[in-house]
Design an enzyme around this catalytic site. Sequence first.
Site, short mmCIF file in Angstrom:
data_model
loop_
_atom_site.label_atom_id
_atom_site.label_comp_id
_atom_site.label_asym_id
_atom_site.label_seq_id
_atom_site.Cartn_x
_atom_site.Cartn_y
_atom_site.Cartn_z
N ASP A 37 -8.54 -9.08 4.74
CA ASP A 37 -8.46 -10.54 4.70
C ASP A 37 -8.46 -11.05 3.26
OD1 ASP A 37 -8.40 -10.61 7.44
OD2 ASP A 37 -10.56 -10.94 7.67
N LYS A 115 1.99 5.06 31.44
CA LYS A 115 2.88 3.94 31.78
C LYS A 115 2.09 2.65 31.63
CE LYS A 115 6.17 2.09 35.03
NZ LYS A 115 5.55 0.76 35.24
N LYS A 314 3.35 6.96 39.76
CA LYS A 314 2.40 5.85 39.85
C LYS A 314 1.04 6.29 40.39
CE LYS A 314 3.83 1.91 39.46
NZ LYS A 314 4.96 1.07 39.89
O1 D41 Z 1 4.94 2.46 29.45
C1 D41 Z 1 5.92 2.02 30.05
N1 D41 Z 1 5.78 0.93 30.80
C2 D41 Z 1 7.24 2.67 29.94
C3 D41 Z 1 8.36 2.02 30.43
C4 D41 Z 1 7.41 3.93 29.31
N2 D41 Z 1 6.36 4.61 28.78
N3 D41 Z 1 8.64 4.50 29.22
C5 D41 Z 1 9.74 3.87 29.71
N4 D41 Z 1 10.94 4.48 29.59
C6 D41 Z 1 12.03 3.92 30.06
C7 D41 Z 1 13.34 4.62 29.87
C8 D41 Z 1 13.22 6.06 30.30
C9 D41 Z 1 14.42 3.96 30.70
C10 D41 Z 1 13.72 4.58 28.43
C11 D41 Z 1 9.63 2.60 30.33
C12 D41 Z 1 10.84 2.04 30.81
N5 D41 Z 1 12.01 2.70 30.65
C13 D41 Z 1 10.93 0.72 31.45
N6 D41 Z 1 10.12 -0.32 31.28
C14 D41 Z 1 10.55 -1.33 32.04
C15 D41 Z 1 11.66 -0.95 32.69
C16 D41 Z 1 11.91 0.34 32.33
#
Ligand code: D41
Length: 337
Positions: A37, A115, A314
């Site tokens: 800062d 994800k 998922k």
């Molecule tokens: O962490 C995620 N939400 C995430 C989304 C991820 N780790 N990898 C992703 N990889 C893809 C591709 C393979 C198509 C490059 C994604 C997504 N797509 C995705 N997020 C929203 C639609 C698709």
Amino acid sequence: GLALLLVGPSRLLAQLEDANYRYYVLDDPSIPDSEYDRLLRELEQLEQAHPELASPDSPTHRIGHSVQTSFGKVKHRIAMLSLANAFSDEEVADFLQRIANTVPAEQLEFSCEPKLDGLAISLRYQDGRLVQAATRGDGEAGEDVTVNIRTIRCIPLKLRGHGYPKVLEVRGEVYMPRQAFESYNQRALQRNEKTLANPRNGAAGSLRQLDPKVTASRPLSFYAYAIGETQGMAMPGTHSEILALLRVWGLPVSAEVRTVHGLQAVLDYYRSMQQRRDGLAYDIDGVVYKLNSTAWQDELGFVSRAPRWAIAHKFPAQEQATTVLAIDVQVGRTGAI
Ligand code: D41
């Protein structure tokens, strides 16, 4: 005096950029927040005294002044694909089997990632400078959220080093860390302001703000997970090497990314992330497996806008629809219901 002035802002800028990189990308802070800062205030004062020396990529220029009336439309040069889902080990086994029909066994190497439950965006860097940021939208075109994205402190306005391509599109997820979401809501409650329903809605709603000052007040973060268009440089042949390069260039990549081989190993990754889920700093709704070899990715291609070489595995849903059976109302001593 003049030499010092010329050197001053760029040295300070480099120090601040370095501190940011150590903090957000390497997760290994080099200076305390108070020192950051102090340096930022020093840079602000220097730039005020000598506006001609101020860089548009300066951390003092993250928040723009203009309030927009709407967002422009951005057509993605390379479509942002969607991800197919798997809800069981069997569906993951089927996914790997379909790939094994084309790809030799020794090439069944996968990059495994958490994800994140946020909002997909695309960042466009030209000559190392962030020139545009767009939401995914329908995958073909999204909204121009550049001024809002610029307020996210872990997203570099300038790439690090010199080895990056002339044009680089970085795809990733904007999310709100869980702790930041809780603190934000606690403060909002104290001030009688609206709270955020959950971190995902928090991230999405914050990017949809027409006033970047509002977005800047929201604790947003970002992880890169793919690239889009590139110009002027051949990219490496594996997804894991691409992520490693993005990290070198200053983009945050999840520390949970692992490269593994075969069905048993991806399922082991799933179980271990499921166990560690509650201890992570952010919400995840599963993991993603991506065939590591980009040559084999190209060979496999995609169906109905989802790549055949990647899948989201998922976790069982934590949120469920439910029915309210009864509401018992009680009248307090003062008559309040
Ligand atoms: O962490 C995620 N939400 C995430 C989304 C991820 N780790 N990898 C992703 N990889 C893809 C591709 C393979 C198509 C490059 C994604 C997504 N797509 C995705 N997020 C929203 C639609 C698709």
